[in-house]
Motif scaffolding. Structure first.
Motif, short mmCIF file in Angstrom:
data_model
loop_
_atom_site.label_atom_id
_atom_site.label_comp_id
_atom_site.label_asym_id
_atom_site.label_seq_id
_atom_site.Cartn_x
_atom_site.Cartn_y
_atom_site.Cartn_z
N UNK A 24 1.27 -1.50 -0.02
CA UNK A 24 0.13 -0.08 0.02
C UNK A 24 0.98 1.71 0.13
N UNK A 25 0.70 2.04 -1.52
CA UNK A 25 1.64 3.19 -1.46
C UNK A 25 0.82 4.26 -0.95
N UNK A 26 -0.05 4.71 -1.11
CA UNK A 26 -0.96 5.90 -0.82
C UNK A 26 -2.46 6.18 -1.69
N UNK A 27 -3.16 6.66 -0.99
CA UNK A 27 -4.92 6.69 -1.44
C UNK A 27 -4.65 6.43 -3.10
N UNK A 28 -4.28 7.39 -3.85
CA UNK A 28 -5.00 7.65 -4.97
C UNK A 28 -3.83 6.27 -6.09
N UNK A 29 -2.82 5.53 -5.73
CA UNK A 29 -2.47 4.24 -7.04
C UNK A 29 -3.62 3.55 -6.69
N UNK A 30 -3.38 3.53 -4.94
CA UNK A 30 -4.55 2.36 -4.62
C UNK A 30 -5.68 2.06 -5.98
N UNK A 31 -6.33 3.23 -4.96
CA UNK A 31 -7.15 3.24 -5.69
C UNK A 31 -7.27 2.65 -6.72
N UNK A 32 -6.14 3.52 -7.22
CA UNK A 32 -6.32 3.08 -9.00
C UNK A 32 -5.74 1.47 -10.02
N UNK A 33 -5.56 1.50 -8.93
CA UNK A 33 -5.04 -0.51 -9.27
C UNK A 33 -5.78 -1.28 -8.56
N UNK A 34 -6.83 -0.53 -8.25
CA UNK A 34 -8.13 -1.43 -7.51
C UNK A 34 -8.70 -1.42 -8.40
N UNK A 35 -9.36 -0.75 -8.79
CA UNK A 35 -10.37 -0.59 -9.58
C UNK A 35 -10.05 -0.78 -11.41
N UNK A 36 -8.84 -0.93 -11.32
CA UNK A 36 -7.88 -1.22 -13.28
C UNK A 36 -8.52 -3.53 -12.43
N UNK A 37 -7.77 -3.67 -11.62
CA UNK A 37 -8.65 -5.07 -10.83
C UNK A 37 -9.85 -5.34 -11.09
N UNK A 38 -11.05 -4.75 -10.38
CA UNK A 38 -11.93 -5.16 -10.45
C UNK A 38 -12.82 -4.85 -11.77
#
Length: 93
Positions: A24-38
């Protein structure tokens, strides 16, 4: 790590391995990659994911009201009973 070992011409470094903590790096990159995976696992429809990705991938836009609405929409679309941390785990029915 390879570069560190390659530059160690005197062979003083006794490198056995490397440990990485929580990715976990920061909320921004975590959210972007989470939605990519979804999206890539079929949990989000293309039109919604595409709007989010095109309009919210800049960190400056990420906190805008529009992007926050997309985020809430996508959380609602992912489906109930889905463990979003285990998308690639085998499933027993």
């Amino acid at each position: 790590t390879r570069e560190i070992l390659n530059r160690d011409v005197n062979k003083h470094i006794n490198f056995k391995g490397m440990m990485v903590g929580n990715p976990y790096v920061d909320p921004y990159t975590n959210t972007i990659t989470m939605f990519q995976a979804w999206y890539h696992h079929g949990l989000l429809p293309w039109p919604v994911y595409d709007k989010f990705y095109r309009q919210c991938r800049n960190p400056k836009d990420y906190t805008s009201g529009r992007c926050q609405k997309y985020i809430l929409d996508m959380y609602g679309m992912r489906g109930r009973g889905i463990n979003s941390y285990a998308l690639d785990f085998p499933m027993c029915l």
